[in-house]
Design an enzyme around this catalytic site. Structure first.
Site, short mmCIF file in Angstrom:
data_model
loop_
_atom_site.label_atom_id
_atom_site.label_comp_id
_atom_site.label_asym_id
_atom_site.label_seq_id
_atom_site.Cartn_x
_atom_site.Cartn_y
_atom_site.Cartn_z
N PRO A 68 -20.85 -37.04 -15.27
CA PRO A 68 -21.39 -36.11 -14.27
C PRO A 68 -20.31 -35.15 -13.78
O PRO A 68 -19.24 -35.56 -13.36
CB PRO A 68 -21.84 -37.04 -13.14
CG PRO A 68 -20.96 -38.26 -13.28
CD PRO A 68 -20.71 -38.41 -14.75
N GLY A 101 -20.21 -31.62 -11.32
CA GLY A 101 -21.01 -30.79 -10.44
C GLY A 101 -20.66 -29.32 -10.51
O GLY A 101 -19.77 -28.89 -11.25
N SER A 126 -25.05 -34.86 -11.84
CA SER A 126 -24.32 -34.98 -10.58
C SER A 126 -25.17 -34.59 -9.39
O SER A 126 -26.01 -33.67 -9.46
CB SER A 126 -23.08 -34.08 -10.63
OG SER A 126 -22.47 -33.99 -9.35
N GLN A 177 -26.27 -39.54 -10.85
CA GLN A 177 -25.07 -39.90 -10.11
C GLN A 177 -25.24 -39.53 -8.65
O GLN A 177 -25.58 -38.39 -8.32
CB GLN A 177 -23.85 -39.19 -10.70
CG GLN A 177 -22.55 -39.41 -9.94
CD GLN A 177 -22.34 -38.34 -8.86
OE1 GLN A 177 -22.78 -37.21 -9.00
NE2 GLN A 177 -21.69 -38.72 -7.78
N THR A 190 -20.90 -42.97 -7.13
CA THR A 190 -19.49 -42.61 -7.11
C THR A 190 -18.86 -43.07 -5.80
O THR A 190 -19.31 -42.70 -4.72
CB THR A 190 -19.31 -41.10 -7.30
OG1 THR A 190 -19.74 -40.75 -8.62
CG2 THR A 190 -17.86 -40.69 -7.13
N HIS A 228 -11.71 -40.60 -11.52
CA HIS A 228 -12.25 -39.26 -11.30
C HIS A 228 -11.42 -38.21 -12.03
O HIS A 228 -11.23 -37.09 -11.54
CB HIS A 228 -12.30 -38.95 -9.80
CG HIS A 228 -13.50 -38.13 -9.40
ND1 HIS A 228 -14.63 -38.69 -8.86
CD2 HIS A 228 -13.75 -36.79 -9.44
CE1 HIS A 228 -15.51 -37.75 -8.58
NE2 HIS A 228 -15.00 -36.58 -8.94
N ASP A 287 -14.03 -44.21 -18.09
CA ASP A 287 -13.97 -42.77 -17.86
C ASP A 287 -12.55 -42.39 -17.48
O ASP A 287 -11.81 -43.21 -16.95
CB ASP A 287 -14.93 -42.41 -16.72
CG ASP A 287 -14.77 -40.98 -16.25
OD1 ASP A 287 -15.18 -40.07 -16.98
OD2 ASP A 287 -14.24 -40.77 -15.14
N SER A 288 -12.18 -41.14 -17.75
CA SER A 288 -10.92 -40.52 -17.34
C SER A 288 -9.88 -40.57 -18.44
O SER A 288 -9.19 -41.58 -18.64
CB SER A 288 -10.34 -41.14 -16.06
OG SER A 288 -11.23 -41.01 -14.97
N GLY A 301 -15.72 -36.10 -20.06
CA GLY A 301 -15.82 -35.16 -18.96
C GLY A 301 -15.34 -33.77 -19.30
O GLY A 301 -16.07 -32.94 -19.81
#
Length: 443
Positions: free
Chosen positions: A109, A111, A138, A160, A196, A328, A366-367, A389
């Site tokens: 997600p 935004g 998002s 999300q 989140t 994140h 993630d990340s 992402g």
């Protein structure tokens, strides 16, 4: 999902991606490269007249050290190839919450996509439907939940949630907006809820602070809120359902209009501030609050932002269905550990491994994912799938839906090739096998 894969072109099938480029005698299109750093620079060039938008995607918290750590963390692991294994055909499928997916990636997600491309969230919604990859939408989207669901069609999608709605002293709040969002998500075919946890307030981001860059403040990225009947009823207004933010986003021009007294701009600013009070209130939740979501969401409930072993075990005790090990993308806490290290630490827990093995608990990652080898490393350490992402976002900035499709194709083409050359036929051969598959390097 299988039907969707069958409907894609020959080039879209991961195992034929690289030969398709060589035999086609031209660079991969539309991005013209598969090199991540080159795609980043193409995105920078595309938004050169609006550098704040590019930095909103590219930048991270503080000195960007956590973002750098995420990438360096992967470099500290090496794959141990096996030989004379019949890996002529490879199986990249994975099953998450009882659904078999053709590949182990989810679109993370992100935004405020209205500042990156005129198609905004429609581009990934369409691309993921076509490619048979799950899409996570998002709360900070610049298109409504209903519109995104329509564009995604029969694709697999999750929602999300930025979950900060609760009473605060300044102005009474309740959970009514959260309940409305959950109801809309269910009605529009979002199968799982991703909560989140690491964005109760916006991280310390110098690149945004030095230019006071916050699109929400001009009404961009608040469209989930302004289309919500419960949120809008607080202001005696009807939901806004078909209004799309203008691209490119020009904060200087909007500031000029605001101070000139333009009523539409002033109203957008007002609603942006009010929605920010909802989703970035600075109010922190605690573990007991999860019961509310568990009681009001029937599908899989996933916590995003877990970095510690203790929190992973608490998540099991709290009755959630899974976690996304994530920092994140380094955008919230400067000086954090690499997310891949967090995954390795979490998977040391017998409690986590047992819950995962029993099928009661799912671990996603993630990340920092950039390549197929990154996916192999994350899955070897215990992830069951990964979120992509920034790579797809840069593809979108450069070429919209087609750019996202290419990023999906070339990451999975890389994964397919690297899996075979490493001597494995399927992801099940590597998932959770740890030191059988990868080794920590002394660099």
């Amino acid at each position: 999902m299988a039907a969707q894969l069958e409907n894609t072109s020959t080039e879209a099938r991961w195992g034929t991606y690289m030969p398709g480029i060589y035999f086609g005698r031209k660079p991969p299109q539309p991005l013209g490269t598969v090199v991540f750093d080159e795609i980043v620079e193409k995105a920078r060039e595309k938004l050169k007249e609006y550098p704040g938008a590019f930095l909103y995607a590219y930048g991270s918290a503080g000195t960007n050290s956590t973002d750098r750590n995420n990438l360096r963390g992967f470099e500290r692991y090496g794959i141990i190839p096996r030989m004379l294994v019949n890996a002529t055909t490879r199986d990249l499928s994975t099953t998450i919450f009882g659904v078999k997916h053709s590949a182990p990636i989810f679109i993370a997600p992100i935004g405020v996509q209205g500042i990156f491309h005129p198609d905004a969230e429609f581009a990934p919604a369409r691309a993921t439907k076509k490619m048979g990859v799950p899409f996570i939408m998002s709360t900070a989207s610049s298109r409504t939940m209903e519109e995104v669901a329509e564009e995604n069609g029969d694709g697999h999608r999750w929602y999300q949630l930025y979950w900060n709605h609760q009473p605060i002293p300044v102005r009474p709040r309740t959970n009514d907006v959260t309940l409305s969002l959950l109801g809309r998500a269910k009605k529009n075919g979002f199968k799982a809820l991703v909560v989140t946890l690491d964005t109760m307030t916006i991280g310390w981001r110098p690149h945004d602070l030095e230019t006071a860059y916050i699109p929400f403040g001009h009404g961009v990225g608040i469209q989930v809120g302004t289309s919500d009947p419960v949120f809008m009823a607080r202001y005696n207004r009807q939901p806004v359902t078909k209004e799309h933010t203008k691209f490119p986003y020009d904060p200087k021009e909007l500031d000029r209009l605001y101070f000139a007294g333009d009523e539409k701009t002033k109203d957008d600013v007002f609603m942006g501030i009010e929605w920010l009070k909802e989703v970035n209130s600075g109010i922190y939740r605690d573990w007991k609050d999860l019961k509310f979501l568990r009681d009001n969401w029937e599908g899989p409930l996933v916590l995003k932002g877990i970095q510690s072993l203790q929190d992973a075990e608490k998540a099991i005790d709290s009755g959630v269905d899974g976690i996304i090990v994530s920092n994140h993308g380094g955008r919230q806490v400067d000086g954090g550990i690499p997310s891949i290290y967090a995954l390795a630490n979490i998977m040391k827990s017998a409690k986590v491994r047992d819950a995962q093995r029993s099928g009661k608990f799912t671990v996603l990652f993630d990340s920092g994912i950039r390549t197929g080898s990154d996916i192999i490393k994350a899955m070897a350490l215990g992830a069951q799938a990964v979120l992509i992402g920034r790579p797809w976002l840069y593809g979108s900035i450069v070429s919209g839906q087609a750019g996202i499709e290419q990023v999906i194709q070339h990451i999975l083409g890389d994964l397919d090739t690297t899996l075979g050359l490493s001597g494995y036929q399927s992801l099940s051969d590597i998932q959770g096998k740890g030191e059988e598959i990868i080794q920590k390097l002394d660099l």
